[in-house]
Enzyme design. Structure first.
Site, PDB file in Angstrom:
ATOM      1  N   ASP A 143      -1.488   1.338  -3.664  1.00  8.97           N
ATOM      2  CA  ASP A 143      -2.165   0.193  -4.541  1.00  8.97           C
ATOM      3  C   ASP A 143      -3.494   0.919  -4.830  1.00  8.97           C
ATOM      4  OD1 ASP A 143      -3.196   0.465  -1.627  1.00  8.97           O
ATOM      5  OD2 ASP A 143      -3.615  -1.507  -1.642  1.00  8.97           O
TER       6      ASP A 143
ATOM      7  N   LYS B  40      -2.406  -8.959   0.565  1.00  6.44           N
ATOM      8  CA  LYS B  40      -3.927  -8.665   0.907  1.00  6.44           C
ATOM      9  C   LYS B  40      -4.557 -10.008   0.450  1.00  6.44           C
ATOM     10  CE  LYS B  40      -3.820  -3.731   1.266  1.00  6.44           C
ATOM     11  NZ  LYS B  40      -4.495  -2.286   0.925  1.00  6.44           N
TER      12      LYS B  40
ATOM     13  N   ARG C 196      -7.318   3.820  -1.978  1.00  9.22           N
ATOM     14  CA  ARG C 196      -7.660   4.952  -1.341  1.00  9.22           C
ATOM     15  C   ARG C 196      -7.498   6.146  -2.105  1.00  9.22           C
ATOM     16  NH1 ARG C 196      -4.699   6.036   3.911  1.00  9.22           N
ATOM     17  NH2 ARG C 196      -3.007   5.044   2.868  1.00  9.22           N
TER      18      ARG C 196
ATOM     19  N   SER D 178       0.894  -1.165  -0.030  1.00 10.81           N
ATOM     20  CA  SER D 178       0.061  -0.096  -0.146  1.00 10.81           C
ATOM     21  C   SER D 178       0.898   1.323  -0.016  1.00 10.81           C
ATOM     22  CB  SER D 178      -1.095   0.037   1.115  1.00 10.81           C
ATOM     23  OG  SER D 178      -2.018   0.911   1.172  1.00 10.81           O
ATOM     24  N   HIS D 179       0.668   1.968   1.144  1.00 16.58           N
ATOM     25  CA  HIS D 179       1.563   3.444   1.369  1.00 16.58           C
ATOM     26  C   HIS D 179       2.896   3.154   1.909  1.00 16.58           C
ATOM     27  CE1 HIS D 179      -0.797   2.833   4.821  1.00 16.58           C
ATOM     28  NE2 HIS D 179       0.154   3.585   5.694  1.00 16.58           N
TER      29      HIS D 179
ATOM     30  N   HIS E 261     -11.242   5.456   2.970  1.00 13.38           N
ATOM     31  CA  HIS E 261     -11.573   3.989   2.480  1.00 13.38           C
ATOM     32  C   HIS E 261     -13.069   4.039   2.163  1.00 13.38           C
ATOM     33  CE1 HIS E 261      -8.110   1.301   2.299  1.00 13.38           C
ATOM     34  NE2 HIS E 261      -7.664   1.939   3.395  1.00 13.38           N
TER      35      HIS E 261
END
Length: 459
Positions: free
Chosen positions: A250, A108, A253, A98-99, A335
């Site tokens: 990813d 995930k 968001r 992700s971030h 989200h």
């Protein structure tokens, strides 16, 4: 087992590569994933990090060694993986951190239909079985995970266009007025998915950092940090754009910037999308977590919907959505979850709702979003506190008799025109404060009072 316990989190797998997560672990997890889920087929996608393709390939070896067929989509966003899982009816794994910074990666996981796999819904069993497989390999008691049997088949399948087409059936942007949109992909997967979704629409796209680069050379791909929005805010104003969109690494968001270069809070976006979904599904349930604005449940009720409040965290949101059949759920962390998207989150789909709301009329986004922004919020403020329980006890004591208390997630105190929530981090010695009030001076006073109490404990 100790090594795996460190990288298997509550909702996913996350660790430094190769020190904490490497190909041997990914291969063992692939075999364990098939054994625990009983999957005959699995779909796999990965982000743009340098370590993602080899980790994904190792996972695929492990899964195929347990006779599972694998559909490999290659590059994708997390919500593209959810689309793949939902549309194909297969359990899936996305390789991303992700971030997080470049040295991290992770997984995930979901069951068929994008149903999440978390710590209490199978992730622990996958961790334990992977640890057993790795122990067997080290002890020489068994062959490596990827060398057992002839193996399942491997199918390479590009699902990007199918993903884009599906989103465009959920929000129709063909007839909106022409919009100029700056998108900051942060060198993440938005640079891969946004062009496919926007192609042929009345949108003039101004791309920022669309080059896929897992080293994140321009800024972190985390739009929750204000410093990562500066380039986007400047570009929106300088180009005279109608709005800006910032995606995380990813691309699950999305953060929204209005035409003035100002942030549109996720609570306002939640309320806006909720109103649109309630127009489509009158009387439906809308989920919001307990630190979204008071304006969210107010607006949901005004539009004939039923607001339901949950704890912070996607597992709670998704579980409550499934239980209630809610059409939409939103979090303060940007989200956004949709029943029409297998109850999964999609930053792109939320962005499309904002584009539709703006493009279906002539007002600027600041005016459109202003309707959904009723209160003044502090944002989330973290304080380092070793004795979190004592700090919470003192706050309870000081605010006794001044408002209603509840402890759904930490401590929430609600007054006539204000509220705050103080909750402990699950992983760090932090207390997280969110405060909100009808006017800014009241919010500031409540915020500062709580922080002063907490500060005395941490001294």
């Amino acid at each position: 087992m100790g090594d795996l316990a460190k990288i298997f989190k509550a909702y996913d797998v996350r660790g430094v590569v190769p020190g904490e997560l490497d190909e041997a672990i990914a291969e063992a997890v692939g075999a364990a994933f098939v054994e625990v889920t009983g999957a005959a087929s699995v779909v796999v996608a990965h982000d743009m990090r340098e370590s993602s393709p080899p980790l994904a390939e190792a996972f695929i070896r492990g899964a195929r060694s347990r006779q599972a067929d694998v559909v490999h989509t290659g590059l994708g966003s997390t919500d593209l993986l959810y689309y793949a899982s939902g549309s194909l009816g297969l359990p899936g794994v996305m390789f991303t951190a992700s971030h997080n910074p470049a040295q991290y990666n992770g997984m995930k996981m979901c069951r068929a239909g994008a149903v999440p796999i978390g710590g209490d819904t199978g992730l622990g069993e996958i961790r334990d079985r992977a640890a057993e497989l790795m122990g067997e390999t080290r002890d020489g008691a068994a062959e490596p995970a990827g060398s057992a049997g002839p193996g399942g088949s491997l199918i390479e399948k590009d699902l990007l266009q199918g993903y884009a087409d599906h989103l465009r059936t959920l929000v129709d942007l063909r007839e909106i007025r022409p919009l100029k949109v700056v998108v900051d992909a942060g060198n993440g997967m938005g640079g891969h998915t946004v062009p496919a979704v926007f192609e042929g629409l009345p949108i003039e796209l101004v791309p920022l950092y669309f080059e896929l680069d897992g080293n994140f050379p321009n800024h972190e791909a985390n739009p929750l940090e204000p410093q990562n929005l500066v380039d986007l805010q400047r570009a929106v104003v300088e180009s005279g754009a109608d709005l800006g969109l910032a995606f995380d690494g990813d691309a699950d968001r999305c953060w929204v910037i209005d035409e003035r270069g100002e942030s549109v809070s996720p609570s306002a976006v939640t309320a806006l999308v909720a109103a649109r979904e309630l127009a489509k599904y009158p009387g439906a349930t809308i989920i919001h977590n307990l630190i979204t604005s008071l304006g969210v449940p107010e607006i949901v009720r005004e539009h004939g919907g039923e607001p339901v409040r949950t704890r912070v965290g996607h597992s709670f949101i998704k579980a409550e959505m499934a239980r209630t059949g809610a059409v939409f759920g939103g979090e303060h962390s940007a989200h956004y979850y949709f029943r029409d998207f297998w109850f999964a989150d999609s930053g792109m789909l939320a962005a499309m709702h904002v584009l539709a709301a703006l493009g279906e009329q002539g007002r600027p986004l600041s005016e459109v979003a202003g309707v959904y922004s009723r209160y003044h919020a502090s944002g989330e403020i973290n304080s380092t506190v070793s004795d979190q329980a004592e700090a919470l006890r003192r706050v309870r004591e000081e605010f006794a008799g001044r408002g209603e208390f509840d402890e759904l997630d930490g401590l929430t105190v609600t007054g006539a025109d204000w509220w705050f929530n103080l909750r402990a981090s699950n992983t760090e010695p932090l207390l997280r404060l969110n405060a909100e009030a009808a006017d800014e001076s009241k919010m500031t006073a409540i915020r500062d009072e709580v922080l002063a109490i907490v500060g005395k404990v941490s001294e």
